[in-house]
Design an enzyme around this catalytic site. Structure first.
Site, PDB file in Angstrom:
ATOM      1  N   GLY A   1       0.776  -1.149   0.095  1.00 49.64           N
ATOM      2  CA  GLY A   1       0.122  -0.030   0.097  1.00 49.64           C
ATOM      3  C   GLY A   1       0.983   1.264  -0.079  1.00 49.64           C
ATOM      4  N   CYS A   2       0.354   2.342   0.613  1.00 48.74           N
ATOM      5  CA  CYS A   2       1.063   3.577   0.583  1.00 48.74           C
ATOM      6  C   CYS A   2       2.390   3.512   1.301  1.00 48.74           C
ATOM      7  CB  CYS A   2       0.064   4.618   1.337  1.00 48.74           C
ATOM      8  SG  CYS A   2       1.309   6.188   1.482  1.00 48.74           S
TER       9      CYS A   2
END
Length: 177
Positions: A10-11
């Site tokens: 993810g981020c």
């Protein structure tokens, strides 16, 4: 002697925020990998057209922490069952990925995924890709150490901080303060 392992969970702000706290990890760099574009920008990666994933490149001392332990943390701090998504972040740049630099890392990753699958550790199948690291480039300077520099930014408080807390609670023995 250090080894390098690259993870997409993810981020990269969130993943970096956790791994900078891990004992035995000597460096964490946010970046992009396994896409077609050479040295993409954040804006280009966000279009989803570069094929790149937001990742963290970990340098670690294998005498202090094993590849398996790094991957156990990885599978606790993100959802490896959602394709091209982590929470509200959607797109191919948020896919779950383990990008190895040695054949041994690939073996450890595949074995751990098989164990987690056999144990029904998740309610859905694991979709984490396990691939050789390819076409890596560092993210822009303003992405490096983002959580550390912006702990009260909304996204950091809502998404990154809970991941750091979960890591510290689950892996207390591996926390470096």
């Amino acid at each position: 002697m250090t080894e390098t392992l690259v993870l997409g969970g993810g981020c990269f702000w969130c993943t970096e925020a956790v791994y900078v706290k891990v004992q035995g990890v000597t460096d964490v760099e946010s970046g992009y990998c396994n896409g077609q574009t050479t040295a993409p920008t954040y804006e280009a990666v966000c279009t989803g057209r570069t094929g790149h994933n937001e990742v963290v490149k970990l340098a670690y001392d294998p005498t202090q922490i094993s590849t398996r332990e790094l991957l156990e943390i990885f599978f606790v701090i993100h959802d490896p069952t959602t394709l091209n998504r982590q929470g509200n972040d959607t797109g191919t740049q948020y896919r779950s990925g383990i990008y190895f630099t040695t054949p041994e890392q690939a073996e450890v990753a595949q074995a751990l995924i098989a164990e987690l699958t056999a144990a029904n550790a998740f309610s859905q199948p694991i979709v984490t890709e396990v691939l050789a690291l390819n076409n890596y480039s560092a993210a822009e300077d303003y992405h490096q150490d983002f959580f550390e520099r912006n702990p009260y930014q909304g996204y950091c408080m809502a998404v990154a901080a809970p991941k750091v807390t979960k890591f510290k609670k689950t892996f207390a023995r591996l926390v470096r303060e």
